[in-house]
Structures are given as structure tokens and as C-alpha cells.
Design a protein around this motif. Structure first.
Motif, mmCIF file in Angstrom:
data_model
loop_
_atom_site.group_PDB
_atom_site.id
_atom_site.type_symbol
_atom_site.label_atom_id
_atom_site.label_comp_id
_atom_site.label_asym_id
_atom_site.label_seq_id
_atom_site.Cartn_x
_atom_site.Cartn_y
_atom_site.Cartn_z
ATOM 1 N N SER A 112 -0.549 0.183 3.872
ATOM 2 C CA SER A 112 0.372 0.024 4.992
ATOM 3 C C SER A 112 1.744 0.630 4.692
ATOM 4 O O SER A 112 2.285 1.399 5.480
ATOM 5 C CB SER A 112 0.514 -1.466 5.329
ATOM 6 O OG SER A 112 1.452 -1.642 6.358
ATOM 7 N N GLU A 113 2.297 0.292 3.538
ATOM 8 C CA GLU A 113 3.630 0.787 3.162
ATOM 9 C C GLU A 113 3.655 2.306 3.004
ATOM 10 O O GLU A 113 4.677 2.942 3.281
ATOM 11 C CB GLU A 113 4.101 0.131 1.865
ATOM 12 C CG GLU A 113 4.470 -1.322 2.013
ATOM 13 C CD GLU A 113 5.716 -1.512 2.870
ATOM 14 O OE1 GLU A 113 6.719 -0.809 2.640
ATOM 15 O OE2 GLU A 113 5.667 -2.364 3.774
ATOM 16 N N LEU A 114 2.538 2.875 2.557
ATOM 17 C CA LEU A 114 2.468 4.316 2.336
ATOM 18 C C LEU A 114 2.030 5.083 3.579
ATOM 19 O O LEU A 114 1.968 6.315 3.565
ATOM 20 C CB LEU A 114 1.521 4.614 1.163
ATOM 21 C CG LEU A 114 1.986 4.032 -0.181
ATOM 22 C CD1 LEU A 114 0.867 4.102 -1.213
ATOM 23 C CD2 LEU A 114 3.239 4.732 -0.678
ATOM 24 N N ALA A 152 -2.709 3.680 -3.215
ATOM 25 C CA ALA A 152 -2.649 2.252 -2.893
ATOM 26 C C ALA A 152 -2.830 1.410 -4.160
ATOM 27 O O ALA A 152 -2.151 0.389 -4.331
ATOM 28 C CB ALA A 152 -3.702 1.890 -1.845
ATOM 29 N N ASP A 153 -3.717 1.830 -5.060
ATOM 30 C CA ASP A 153 -3.877 1.132 -6.343
ATOM 31 C C ASP A 153 -2.591 1.216 -7.162
ATOM 32 O O ASP A 153 -2.160 0.227 -7.754
ATOM 33 C CB ASP A 153 -5.032 1.724 -7.158
ATOM 34 C CG ASP A 153 -6.394 1.220 -6.730
ATOM 35 O OD1 ASP A 153 -6.468 0.217 -5.975
ATOM 36 O OD2 ASP A 153 -7.398 1.826 -7.159
ATOM 37 N N ASN A 154 -1.977 2.392 -7.214
ATOM 38 C CA ASN A 154 -0.728 2.546 -7.962
ATOM 39 C C ASN A 154 0.379 1.680 -7.380
ATOM 40 O O ASN A 154 1.140 1.056 -8.118
ATOM 41 C CB ASN A 154 -0.294 4.010 -7.994
ATOM 42 C CG ASN A 154 -1.170 4.867 -8.871
ATOM 43 O OD1 ASN A 154 -1.893 4.358 -9.733
ATOM 44 N ND2 ASN A 154 -1.134 6.158 -8.662
ATOM 45 N N PHE A 155 0.455 1.620 -6.057
ATOM 46 C CA PHE A 155 1.447 0.772 -5.393
ATOM 47 C C PHE A 155 1.218 -0.686 -5.777
ATOM 48 O O PHE A 155 2.154 -1.399 -6.149
ATOM 49 C CB PHE A 155 1.352 0.929 -3.868
ATOM 50 C CG PHE A 155 2.297 0.053 -3.109
ATOM 51 C CD1 PHE A 155 3.546 0.511 -2.739
ATOM 52 C CD2 PHE A 155 1.935 -1.246 -2.759
ATOM 53 C CE1 PHE A 155 4.427 -0.310 -2.039
ATOM 54 C CE2 PHE A 155 2.812 -2.064 -2.068
ATOM 55 C CZ PHE A 155 4.052 -1.596 -1.705
ATOM 56 N N ALA A 156 -0.030 -1.125 -5.682
ATOM 57 C CA ALA A 156 -0.358 -2.515 -6.004
ATOM 58 C C ALA A 156 -0.051 -2.818 -7.469
ATOM 59 O O ALA A 156 0.552 -3.849 -7.787
ATOM 60 C CB ALA A 156 -1.831 -2.799 -5.692
#
Length: 90
Positions: A29-31, A44-48
Motif C-alpha cells: 500500500s505505502e509503495l 514489500a518484503d524489504n519495507f516490512a
């Protein structure tokens, strides 16, 4: 479900998988992701990982054990997310 501004989690995931899946979904969502291409999944994995793993807690955990499964349990993240963190940070 980006068109509905909704993150759907499967029931029965367990605490670690549920919180990892939620952080991963928030990352999408943020990306601004609208699909599940491999590059989006990695981002998304890196963000998390960046938002769920404290560098201080990671340093403490890795001093206590070199076993990645043990470290991921101690940090309360999936092994996949720990792998993303290791790639992201090092």
C-alpha cells in the motif's frame, strides 16, 4: 486489494505469520503497488523487514545465535522476512 484500500489476511495464520503478512500488505500500500510482480513482492518484503526488525534487536539476537531460524523466532518475523532484512541491510 488496492482498488478497495483493503488488506486481507487469511484466518489461522498464527501471530508471526499474521503480523508479517500485515506488514507486507502495508508495504504494498505505502509503495503504491497494484500487482504482485516479483519486484513488488521483494520491495514489500524489504519495507516490512525495515519496519519490523530493529537493528538493535537484530544485533542482540545475532550475538546470541548464528542460527537464522532461531534469530527469526526471537525477532518474531518469518524467515523470509529475516532474509529480506539481511539482503536489505548487508
Amino acid at each position: 486489494m488496492p482498488n478497495h484500500h483493503t488488506i486481507v489476511l487469511r484466518s489461522g495464520l498464527g501471530y508471526v505469520r499474521e503480523r508479517t503478512a500485515l506488514a507486507h500488505g502495508i508495504g504494498h500500500s505505502e509503495l503504491g503497488h497494484c500487482d504482485d510482480r516479483c519486484v513488488n513482492e521483494r520491495e514489500a518484503d524489504n519495507f516490512a523487514a525495515d519496519n519490523m526488525i530493529s537493528p538493535k534487536e537484530f544485533d542482540y539476537a545475532i550475538r546470541r545465535s548464528s542460527n537464522l531460524a532461531t534469530i527469526s523466532r526471537e525477532l518474531r518475523v518469518t524467515r523470509r522476512l529475516l532474509d529480506a532484512y539481511l539482503h536489505w541491510e548487508y
